[in-house]
Design an enzyme around this catalytic site. Structure first.
Site, short mmCIF file in Angstrom:
data_model
loop_
_atom_site.label_atom_id
_atom_site.label_comp_id
_atom_site.label_asym_id
_atom_site.label_seq_id
_atom_site.Cartn_x
_atom_site.Cartn_y
_atom_site.Cartn_z
N SER A 655 11.26 -65.72 121.63
CA SER A 655 12.47 -65.00 122.45
C SER A 655 12.71 -66.19 123.84
CB SER A 655 12.39 -63.74 122.99
OG SER A 655 12.33 -62.73 121.70
N SER A 858 12.22 -65.12 111.98
CA SER A 858 12.23 -65.19 113.32
C SER A 858 13.23 -63.96 113.82
CB SER A 858 12.36 -66.35 114.07
OG SER A 858 13.44 -66.97 113.23
N ASN A 861 11.85 -60.55 113.49
CA ASN A 861 10.81 -59.95 114.08
C ASN A 861 10.46 -60.98 115.37
OD1 ASN A 861 9.50 -58.49 111.88
ND2 ASN A 861 9.62 -60.57 110.85
N TYR A 862 11.12 -61.68 115.71
CA TYR A 862 10.74 -62.43 117.01
C TYR A 862 11.55 -62.57 118.24
CZ TYR A 862 6.24 -63.56 114.86
OH TYR A 862 5.09 -63.67 114.42
N ILE A 863 13.03 -62.79 117.65
CA ILE A 863 14.01 -63.08 118.58
C ILE A 863 14.49 -61.77 119.02
CG2 ILE A 863 16.38 -63.90 119.13
CD1 ILE A 863 15.41 -65.98 116.71
#
Length: 904
Positions: A655, A858, A861-863
């Site tokens: 992020s 991503s 789940n990640y950004i």
DNA sequence: CTAAACAACTCTGTTGTTGATGC
DNA sequence: CGCATCAACAACAGAGTTGTTTA
């Protein structure tokens, strides 16, 4: 060295401590035992900044990190010679040779003075900051680190204290308002009850105190609110269910304006729900035995199988087209083991006369008849008229409707995976030792239901019963069973767009944001601890470094019966190659057996540490971080911040990277261009996280096609230029030979093929049109056209061919086409082609860059989704361009909660 | 007191389906 | 306009992480 105390005596371990002499020895770049590649120093050039990362004290701001990762260049000259600095604190905790004892108690270690930090800080130079400022900054950081350390110590004591208290007090529930993590406080006492309860069965449930004191108190506010809200909503929801039309759905969505992310009563606390109603799970259809005429062959003989055995044969036979599995020896062996076992227990196969046929050898099995049957069925299903398909789907949907949603605290919530996984052959990923084994049908007797106490328990299928019915308010699952291959737990949980999932997602990103506040001190600490004399500490610091810098996963230990994959803590000798002076090459299989390959430049100290960790007697197969486990690592991290674990770094770094990329972006241009800008940033994050995918089967062909189309355009340009010459021969001198030459990569041979293809294309087109018109004529009851007519029409193509031929013969004489051609007009067409070529090139590049990068993971789940929302608002791109429908639902909280000023 | 087992949740690439696009 | 093709999507199930409990 004897490792007698170790459970696995074969594994080499590092010494407990690292002496000064040890350290110094590592500086002489002896090819020694550390498996070091001969020095190939890489060219070092200036590295451009990619983001506006706050510079950290140690000269490894993440911006540089990323840049160095991206272009494979080092960002720092090797100026660091720390080991000449006397480590005055030669406080050995053990005699160096006595191995395998436990490490010093944590508290003692933490108490170590931080002088080393000061010394180290002094010598490392942050190249892009003036020296004066740098020193000041460093001083500040050192001081901060000191405070942090002290804090960490205090916190630790408190946690330990709290735990002791909790144990003594058992179920008593008074809160002292310290900073002990809530979860920990609550968990201890409550779980005690849970544990006791577990022994009991359904019927004794009544004596289990449902209204546990602590939860009741904690959620009092919420409960009240719910009491008023629930009845009304329930009624409405029920009416809605009857005839759910699109409008109703919308109206419901509008009135459901509950913003849980603004509700202070939501969030932590271990009680996840007060009331929970649902209808359980959907079982896969029973196995339908094959028709009498479809049989597998053994040694050429058709054989009859018991339905249960046949189900296995069916499973194997239906995937005969998946050579990847069916030709994998492990897969075949495991399948045959299970198949034979099944045959043994269900009675053997019989030939048409009822004689026993003992199936032993895979080579004699022929599943082709089964495959043919299955394949025919698949085709038939595919060929079904659209209306029929629709009807079937509607029927299925209706049958499943009751399972799609549940009532969670009186609110209608979508269930994620209400279907029980069907039986079939297990396909592990990578080289899984259990691939091919039969995953059995799950019976109701294996399924545990979790549901509200007052709710009606869903009926198990006729003649069956559930394994257990629970009312666990601390769990978010509705049903659970264990699968027979790995004994893995499978849960039915809510969908990603549900409140609970949204809440935990939100919490995840908030936690990552919190890490921002601690990251500087964490980095300062591990920089210092990279030089610790205590092996365990040094390994830990090195691991945190790797996790922070290169987004490695924690890396738990894995068993024999799992695919051989690793993460940070489980890295082995052979996964890390060292190339002096400071390049590290990672090459290993990570989660899902995805290869992680990365050549990176690391701090000299890290390089040296890895060399030490690989020292003899370690060899292939031995762990690099032999003094480190994921739990000890996470325990350490949690000292900095409640809930801080290794995985948080991945979220944070992903992020944070995205945030910086977007912050600096001035995305102008068309909407597709702005979307591409976003995707480019997305891709960088995906690469950081090593999110890969297999290159699609047709990728190469696809690329070639694009390349061909680009060349077609370039050839068009060439023709235009020739036409100019036709109009104005003088141009040749003016613009030079090269300007009019055939573009690079295009030769006469290519031209010939290209033209032939065009001609063929034209012919096809004409034929097709002709046939179509004929069909139409027949349909209208008229006579169809003669082949003569077709030949007539095909003359256009013939002419084309002739023209091309002529052109090639005359070489470079191409007559200007079109009415009233002028050089200017040609020039204009030329330019248009230029832009078309350019867009096509970027498109092709984009596709090629993306061929083995998966952006989705991503993004999902990640950004932090709020970053995407900010981008969408700031650059006026509809959010639909970034989030699909389901993603918009999942990230509803993000879409509604931020404006364009929000920062990660 | 560890190490293994248990438990529950997130993350992950592939697969089957669907909808857009191009002809 | 109908059809085929292909990319985008959602569903899927396996593989991790993390934390707790038990042997």
């Amino acid at each position: 060295m004897s490792d007698s105390e170790d459970d696995r005596p074969l594994k080499a371990k590092s010494k407990d401590t690292i002496s000064k002499a040890d350290d110094a020895a590592m500086d002489k770049q002896l090819p020694s035992n550390g498996h070091v590649e001969p020095g190939i120093s890489m060219a070092m050039g200036p590295v451009e900044e990619m983001d506006v990362d706050k510079p950290t004290t140690n000269g490894t701001s993440s911006s540089k990190r990323k840049a160095s990762r991206a272009n494979g260049k080092s960002y720092k000259e090797a100026s660091d010679s720390d080991d000449d600095v006397p480590l005055q604190k030669k406080r050995k905790t053990k005699v160096a040779e006595s191995d395998d004892e436990d490490d010093v108690p944590l508290v003692k270690k933490m108490a170590k003075p931080i002088k080393a930090t000061a010394a180290q800080m002094g010598e490392e130079s942050d190249d892009d900051v003036p020296l004066g400022q740098q020193l000041q900054k460093e001083k500040a950081v050192i001081e901060e680190a000191a405070t942090k350390e002290a804090q960490a110590l205090r916190r630790q004591d408190k946690v330990a204290d709290a735990k002791r208290k909790a144990k003594k007090k058992a179920a008593s529930d008074d809160d002292d308002d310290d900073d002990v993590p809530l979860a920990k406080k609550k968990k201890a006492p409550v779980k005690k009850e849970g544990g006791a309860k577990k022994v009991k069965k359904e019927e004794s449930d009544d004596d289990v105190p449902l209204s546990r004191k602590a939860p009741a108190k904690k959620t009092a506010g919420k409960a009240k609110k719910e009491e008023t809200a629930t009845p009304a909503k329930k009624g409405k929801a029920k009416v809605k269910k009857e005839e759910k039309t699109a409008e109703d759905e919308e109206a419901e969505a509008e009135e459901e304006d509950y913003r849980w992310w603004e509700d202070p009563t939501k969030g932590d606390g271990t009680i996840k729900w007060r009331t929970l109603e649902h209808n359980g799970v959907v079982f896969p259809p029973d196995y339908e035995p094959l028709p009498k005429n479809v049989k597998m062959l053994y040694d050429g003989t058709p054989v009859d199988l018991h339905p249960e055995a046949e189900e296995l044969a069916y499973a194997f036979g239906s995937m005969l087209n998946s050579t990847h599995n069916v030709e994998n020896p492990t897969f075949v062996k495991n399948f045959m083991d299970d198949f034979r076992k099944m045959l043994d227990s269900t009675g053997h196969a019989k030939d048409r006369d009822g004689n026993k046929v003992k199936i032993t050898k895979f080579e004699k099995c022929d599943f082709q008849p089964i495959f043919n049957h299955v394949d025919a069925e698949r085709q038939a299903k595919k060929a079904l008229p659209a209306a029929e398909k629709k009807k079937l789907k509607a029927e299925k949907d209706e049958a499943e409707a009751p399972y799609m949603y549940c009532m969670w605290d009186g609110r209608k919530q979508k269930v994620g995976n209400f279907r029980v996984e069907p039986p079939g052959l297990f396909r592990g990923r990578g080289e899984h030792p259990k691939t091919g084994r039969f995953k059995k049908r799950v019976l109701p007797e294996q399924i545990t239901i979790n549901i509200g106490k007052e709710a009606m328990v869903p009926k198990p299928p006729e003649g069956h019963k559930w394994k257990e019915v629970k009312h666990d308010q601390e769990g978010t699952w509705l049903a659970m069973w264990q699968e027979n291959i790995n004994n893995a737990y499978k849960y039915v949980m809510l969908a990603a767009n549900s409140d609970v999932k949204g809440q935990s997602d939100f919490k995840k990103f908030e936690k990552a944001r919190e890490l921002k506040k601690h990251i500087d001190s964490i980095r300062a600490d591990y920089q210092r601890e990279l030089k610790s004399e205590v092996m365990a500490e040094r390994q830990r610091a090195t691991a945190v470094y790797l996790i922070d810098q290169f987004a490695l996963r924690a890396g738990n230990e894995k068993g024999e019966d799992e695919a051989d994959t690793v993460g940070c803590c489980s890295l082995k000798f052979e996964h890390v190659t060292l190339r002096p002076p400071q390049t590290v090459i990672f090459d290993f299989l990570g989660k899902d057996s995805i290869r992680f390959y990365n050549e990176v430049t690391v701090d000299l100290q890290v390089f040296k540490n890895l060399k030490i960790f690989k020292r003899e007697p370690k060899k292939e197969g031995d762990e690099i971080f032999d003094r480190l486990t994921t739990s000890s690592l996470n325990k350490h991290l949690s000292n900095y911040m409640t809930g801080l674990t290794a995985k948080v770094f991945r979220t944070y770094n992903a992020s944070w990277t995205m945030s910086n990329l977007l912050k600096d972006m001035k995305s102008t241009g068309t909407i597709p261009e702005r979307v591409k800008d976003y995707n480019d940033a997305n891709r960088k994050v995906a690469i950081l996280c090593n999110h890969k995918r297999t290159v699609a089967a047709g990728h190469d062909a696809q690329m070639e096609k694009m390349e061909d189309r680009i060349n077609g355009l370039r050839y068009q340009q060439y023709r235009l230029k020739q036409q100019m010459l036709d109009l104005e021969p003088k141009l040749k001198k003016k613009r030079g030979e090269a300007y009019f030459a055939l573009p690079e990569g295009i030769d006469d041979e290519w031209v010939k093929e290209y033209q032939a293809a065009r001609v063929e294309e034209e012919r096809q087109k004409i034929r097709k049109k002709f046939e179509k018109e004929n069909e139409k004529l027949v349909a209208e009851g008229q006579k169809e056209m003669k082949t003569k007519e077709l030949d007539e029409r095909l003359k256009v193509a013939d002419e084309m061919e002739a023209m091309f031929k002529e052109e090639r013969k005359k070489k470079k004489k191409i007559e200007a086409e079109g009415k009233a051609p002028t050089v200017e007009k040609l020039e204009q067409s030329l330019e248009k082609l230029d832009t078309r070529i350019a867009t096509m090139r970027t498109q092709a590049e984009d596709r090629d860059n993306n061929k083995e990068v998966a952006l989705g993971t991503s993004k999902i789940n990640y950004i932090d989704p709020r970053l995407t929302v900010v981008f969408s608002k700031k650059f006026n791109v509809p959010i639909e361009r970034f989030f699909s429908k389901t993603l918009r639902e999942k990230f509803d909280w993000a879409i509604k909660s931020v404006d364009e000023d929000w920062e990660f």
